[in-house]
Motif scaffolding. Structure first.
Motif, PDB file in Angstrom:
ATOM      1  N   GLU A   1      36.023  40.234  45.443  1.00  0.00           N
ATOM      2  CA  GLU A   1      37.376  39.819  45.833  1.00  0.00           C
ATOM      3  C   GLU A   1      38.213  39.622  44.579  1.00  0.00           C
ATOM      4  O   GLU A   1      37.688  39.347  43.501  1.00  0.00           O
ATOM      5  N   HIS A   2      39.508  39.787  44.727  1.00  0.00           N
ATOM      6  CA  HIS A   2      40.422  39.583  43.612  1.00  0.00           C
ATOM      7  C   HIS A   2      40.727  38.102  43.467  1.00  0.00           C
ATOM      8  O   HIS A   2      40.907  37.397  44.458  1.00  0.00           O
TER       9      HIS A   2
ATOM     10  N   GLU B   1      42.839  34.729  42.658  1.00  0.00           N
ATOM     11  CA  GLU B   1      44.199  34.301  42.970  1.00  0.00           C
ATOM     12  C   GLU B   1      44.935  33.974  41.678  1.00  0.00           C
ATOM     13  O   GLU B   1      44.357  33.475  40.724  1.00  0.00           O
ATOM     14  N   GLY B   2      46.211  34.240  41.660  1.00  0.00           N
ATOM     15  CA  GLY B   2      47.050  33.885  40.524  1.00  0.00           C
ATOM     16  C   GLY B   2      46.873  34.841  39.360  1.00  0.00           C
ATOM     17  O   GLY B   2      46.232  35.880  39.471  1.00  0.00           O
TER      18      GLY B   2
END
Length: 117
Positions: A95-96, A98-99
């Motif tokens: 998953e990528h 956040e931010g």
């Protein structure tokens, strides 16, 4: 579709707009092959630890993509053939994050270090 993260180093004698144009160009290659560029970051000109093709510095870019393996292979093939791109690192992630990436965060914001004894 699988998620990937890429770090690309371009030649130092490019302008900032040309380096960012490379990101747009490779994002278009992804979209033509059924993928998409989720997020992009231009990290700027940074000094490298060792010379690559007689260059001491390079334009660093960070890309987050959501694309099939065929699209990633085509983009990497074109990056290797492009004269302005010196190095590319691609990793597959679950998953990528956040931010912004760690490179774009200020030192105060990335206070995740353990205390030393």
């Amino acid at each position: 579709m699988p998620l990937y993260e890429h770090v690309m180093i371009a030649r130092q004698d490019l302008s900032n707009s040309q380096a960012e144009g490379l990101i747009e160009h490779f994002g278009a290659v992804l979209s033509d092959n059924g993928g998409k560029l989720v997020e992009q970051e231009y990290w700027g000109v940074k000094t490298m630890a060792y010379k690559i093709n007689k260059n001491r510095k390079g334009h660093y870019s960070f890309l987050k993509t959501d694309a099939p393996a065929g699209a990633i292979q085509e983009m990497e093939r074109l990056m290797r053939l492009h004269d302005d791109v010196m190095r590319v690192l691609t990793i597959k992630v679950d998953e990528h994050g956040e931010g912004p990436s760690v490179q774009m965060q200020k030192r105060d914001e990335r206070d995740t270090r353990r205390e030393r004894r």
